[in-house]
Design a protein around this motif. Structure first.
Motif, short mmCIF file in Angstrom:
data_model
loop_
_atom_site.label_atom_id
_atom_site.label_comp_id
_atom_site.label_asym_id
_atom_site.label_seq_id
_atom_site.Cartn_x
_atom_site.Cartn_y
_atom_site.Cartn_z
N SER A 1 3.81 -6.06 12.66
CA SER A 1 5.02 -6.37 13.41
C SER A 1 4.80 -6.27 14.92
CB SER A 1 6.15 -5.43 13.01
OG SER A 1 6.48 -5.60 11.66
N HIS B 1 14.51 -7.33 8.79
CA HIS B 1 13.10 -7.18 8.44
C HIS B 1 12.69 -5.71 8.51
CE1 HIS B 1 8.76 -7.18 9.41
NE2 HIS B 1 8.71 -8.16 8.54
N SER B 2 13.05 -5.05 9.60
CA SER B 2 12.69 -3.63 9.77
C SER B 2 13.39 -2.74 8.75
CB SER B 2 13.04 -3.17 11.18
OG SER B 2 12.32 -3.90 12.13
N GLY C 1 1.83 1.31 3.18
CA GLY C 1 2.29 -0.07 3.31
C GLY C 1 3.19 -0.25 4.53
N LEU C 2 4.04 0.73 4.78
CA LEU C 2 4.93 0.68 5.93
C LEU C 2 4.14 0.72 7.23
CD1 LEU C 2 7.89 0.57 6.74
CD2 LEU C 2 7.93 3.05 6.66
N VAL D 1 2.66 -2.77 7.72
CA VAL D 1 3.69 -3.71 8.18
C VAL D 1 4.03 -3.46 9.65
CG1 VAL D 1 6.12 -4.34 7.89
CG2 VAL D 1 4.65 -4.12 5.90
N GLN D 2 4.07 -2.18 10.04
CA GLN D 2 4.37 -1.85 11.43
C GLN D 2 3.30 -2.40 12.36
OE1 GLN D 2 4.18 2.31 12.36
NE2 GLN D 2 5.31 2.07 14.26
N GLY E 1 3.72 3.70 -0.43
CA GLY E 1 4.78 3.07 0.35
C GLY E 1 4.66 3.36 1.82
N HIS F 1 11.89 -3.13 5.19
CA HIS F 1 10.60 -2.48 5.06
C HIS F 1 10.72 -0.95 5.16
CE1 HIS F 1 9.00 -6.54 5.75
NE2 HIS F 1 8.09 -6.12 4.90
N LEU G 1 10.74 -0.55 0.89
CA LEU G 1 9.33 -0.44 0.49
C LEU G 1 8.97 0.96 -0.02
CD1 LEU G 1 6.61 -1.95 0.28
CD2 LEU G 1 6.15 -1.20 2.62
#
Length: 138
Positions: free
Chosen positions: A126, A75-76, A118-119, A122-123, A115, A79, A83
């Protein structure tokens, strides 16, 4: 589950700071190992420390096994690498279609920035998912 050994260097309430003994999963010498431990020592000479939940209230200096769920690494990695790269390419293609070479350059920069945003999103998500966080196994 991927596991590695580390030593607790500090305790702060319900969390512990752990200095990892290895740079990878420890399968470097085994068949099928990727050699990440060797590359980790080559490129990162400073000790890797992580803040991990400490539900068992382990003490400073205690050697513990830290584990992460197998899917969290994939997953990490997806991304962190895919991404930003996909956004960079999408931005470059869009910019190129609109304004040629200069548009491709500007689009690539804009796509990389999107990107990165977005990262970061997501972080943050998470951090709330317990399946993506390291845990003290022993």
């Amino acid at each position: 589950m991927t596991e590695a050994w580390g030593t607790i260097t500090a305790v702060d309430g319900d969390h512990a700071t752990i200095r990892m003994d290895e740079a990878g999963c420890g399968r470097c010498g085994e068949p099928g190992g990727c050699g990440g431990n060797i590359h980790g020592k080559l490129f990162c000479s400073t000790p890797r420390t992580f803040r991990v939940p400490n539900p068992d209230h382990c003490a400073v200096g205690q050697r513990v096994q830290v584990g992460i769920f197998a899917g969290s690494l994939r997953h990490s990695a997806v991304h962190a690498y895919a991404l930003p790269l996909l956004m960079l390419l999408a931005g470059a293609l869009t910019g190129s279609a609109c304004a040629g070479e200069a548009g491709a350059i500007a689009g690539a920069i804009a796509g990389l920035f999107v990107g990165w945003l977005g990262l970061r999103r997501v972080q943050r998500q998470s951090l709330r998912d317990p399946h993506l966080q390291p845990t003290i196994r022993s």
